[in-house]
Motif scaffolding. Structure first.
Motif, PDB file in Angstrom:
ATOM      1  N   THR A 361       0.838  -1.100  -0.168  1.00 13.32           N
ATOM      2  CA  THR A 361      -0.091  -0.029  -0.003  1.00 13.32           C
ATOM      3  C   THR A 361       0.798   1.209  -0.157  1.00 13.32           C
ATOM      4  O   THR A 361       0.510   2.236  -0.600  1.00 13.32           O
ATOM      5  N   VAL A 362       1.721   1.386   0.989  1.00 13.61           N
ATOM      6  CA  VAL A 362       2.920   2.559   0.834  1.00 13.61           C
ATOM      7  C   VAL A 362       3.243   2.531  -0.577  1.00 13.61           C
ATOM      8  O   VAL A 362       3.622   3.530  -1.016  1.00 13.61           O
ATOM      9  N   ASP A 363       3.754   1.487  -1.036  1.00 16.94           N
ATOM     10  CA  ASP A 363       4.524   1.477  -2.423  1.00 16.94           C
ATOM     11  C   ASP A 363       3.557   1.910  -3.637  1.00 16.94           C
ATOM     12  O   ASP A 363       3.792   2.797  -4.406  1.00 16.94           O
ATOM     13  N   SER A 364       2.314   1.718  -3.329  1.00 16.83           N
ATOM     14  CA  SER A 364       1.204   2.274  -4.182  1.00 16.83           C
ATOM     15  C   SER A 364       1.304   3.607  -4.290  1.00 16.83           C
ATOM     16  O   SER A 364       1.273   4.315  -5.113  1.00 16.83           O
ATOM     17  N   ALA A 365       1.351   4.277  -2.814  1.00 17.05           N
ATOM     18  CA  ALA A 365       1.154   5.872  -2.903  1.00 17.05           C
ATOM     19  C   ALA A 365       2.604   6.438  -3.297  1.00 17.05           C
ATOM     20  O   ALA A 365       2.609   7.270  -3.974  1.00 17.05           O
TER      21      ALA A 365
END
Length: 390
Positions: A361-365
């Motif tokens: 999720t952090v990587d997606s952001a």
């Protein structure tokens, strides 16, 4: 009590609430409702958007061609600018395997303001409407259906008076990473959108599983689908919301005879699958992202950490509360592991899997703010998910 103990107690309270107050999301008993055979059987148009699916079609398309459906049904496969001969393979399979009639079209690159999949769906639905079908079956090119799949879907929709019936296809779980990550994907999805809440009349919770959606044609017209959701990256949930907002009744459950054949053998494959839309799920909001990270940490990571810390420091309240929260967490995960026919010994590993999802999720952001957006099969959608015409 120590700060560690308070964190452990907070996590335990959260898990008791999730266990009892979140629509019993952890149960796996939401399956197709009673399905008396209609008389006569309504007509169905099956719309299959396909982009670079040459490897999947030889497994999935014959299952659609072989549908044992008493009424009229035909397939509209939309070749979404594939570079691997997807359209030619579809035509070859339609001749070799026979069965339901197939029309293959290639609409070209999407116009600005459309995601590629929904652009393909738009053209498939437009062709289908020329046949005036009673229902549309929207199914992905990596989904294999048992011969009675369409029959049971239509019967369930008619018997229950549903405008949209969707089944969460059983995803492939063969590699080590698939076994670790895939059941948790469905578990987290059902936690966000408890199936019982989705299926309750008058509810505000709306969701669908894009791989298998049976949609009443008049409901699609009323909800202006797909035009009203043309920018949606998470198209299945957006579709369900559009149908619900237009007054339609929806149903979502786990599939018994619908399977995804797409492999995700490596962690990198699963990482791309999750991260391409994770930040869109959070509405591209930094505060929501921060809250999600903190929530995942307290709910999923704190139990094992506080248990170990409590045992190490001799902090009995922290160890007891952390261990109890971890046990409740593992217990809620066991039904999903059972549904996927996986070892229940994987249940205690859920905190590790949750950490992977947190990082995805952090990587997606991060990818979003680097201007890369949600990427899939050579296309990038950098704009936030929106539906301006709704």
């Amino acid at each position: 009590m120590s700060a560690v103990a308070w964190i452990a107690v907070g996590s335990l309270v959260a898990w008791v609430w999730l266990l009892l107050g979140q629509g019993f999301f952890w149960r796996t008993d939401q399956r197709l409702p009673s399905r008396a055979a209609p008389a006569p059987w309504p007509s169905v148009a099956i719309v299959v958007p396909a982009r670079d699916e040459a490897d999947m079609l030889p497994v999935s398309l014959p299952s659609l061609l072989a549908q044992d459906y008493p009424g009229h049904a035909e397939i509209f496969l939309v070749d979404d600018c594939s570079k691997d001969g997807t359209g030619d393979i579809a035509r070859e399979l339609s001749v070799r395997c026979a069965g339901l009639p197939v029309t293959v079209v290639s609409p070209g690159e999407p116009e600005p303001g459309w995601t590629g999949k929904l652009w393909a769906v738009r053209h498939g639905i437009a062709l289908a409407r020329s046949r005036d079908p009673d229902y549309l079956l929207l199914t992905d090119a990596d989904i294999a259906h048992e011969p009675d799949s369409l029959r049971t879907l239509v019967a369930a929709a008619g018997a229950g008076g549903f405008d949209l019936v969707s089944q969460m296809a059983r995803l492939r779980v063969e590699s080590v990473w698939e076994r670790l990550v895939v059941p948790a994907f469905v578990y987290f999805f059902s936690q966000l959108y408890p199936f019982r809440w989705v299926n309750r009349a008058g509810t505000r919770t709306a969701a669908a599983a894009g791989g298998c959606v049976l949609l009443r044609t008049e409901a699609a017209v009323r909800a202006r689908v797909p035009e009203s959701i043309r920018q949606a990256v998470i198209d299945d949930v957006s579709l369900a919301r559009a149908v619900q907002r237009s007054g339609g009744r929806i149903w979502l459950g786990l599939a018994e005879r619908v399977d995804s054949v797409r492999p995700y053998p490596r962690l990198a494959d699963l990482w791309r699958m999750v991260s391409r839309s994770a930040y869109a799920q959070l509405r591209h909001s930094p505060p929501v992202l921060l809250g999600t990270v903190l929530g995942l940490a307290v709910i999923y990571l704190a139990p094992p950490v506080t248990l170990v810390a409590g045992l190490w420091e001799g902090d009995a309240p922290a160890a007891w509360a952390g261990g109890a929260a971890w046990a409740v967490m593992a217990g809620t995960y066991m039904p999903m592991l059972g549904y996927y026919r996986q070892s229940l010994w994987l249940a205690p590993l859920l905190p590790f899997t949750a950490l992977l999802y947190l990082l995805m999720t952090v990587d997606s952001a991060v990818q979003h703010y680097r201007g890369r957006g949600a990427a899939w099969k050579g296309r990038t959608y950098a704009r936030p998910e929106a539906a301006p015409d709704q």
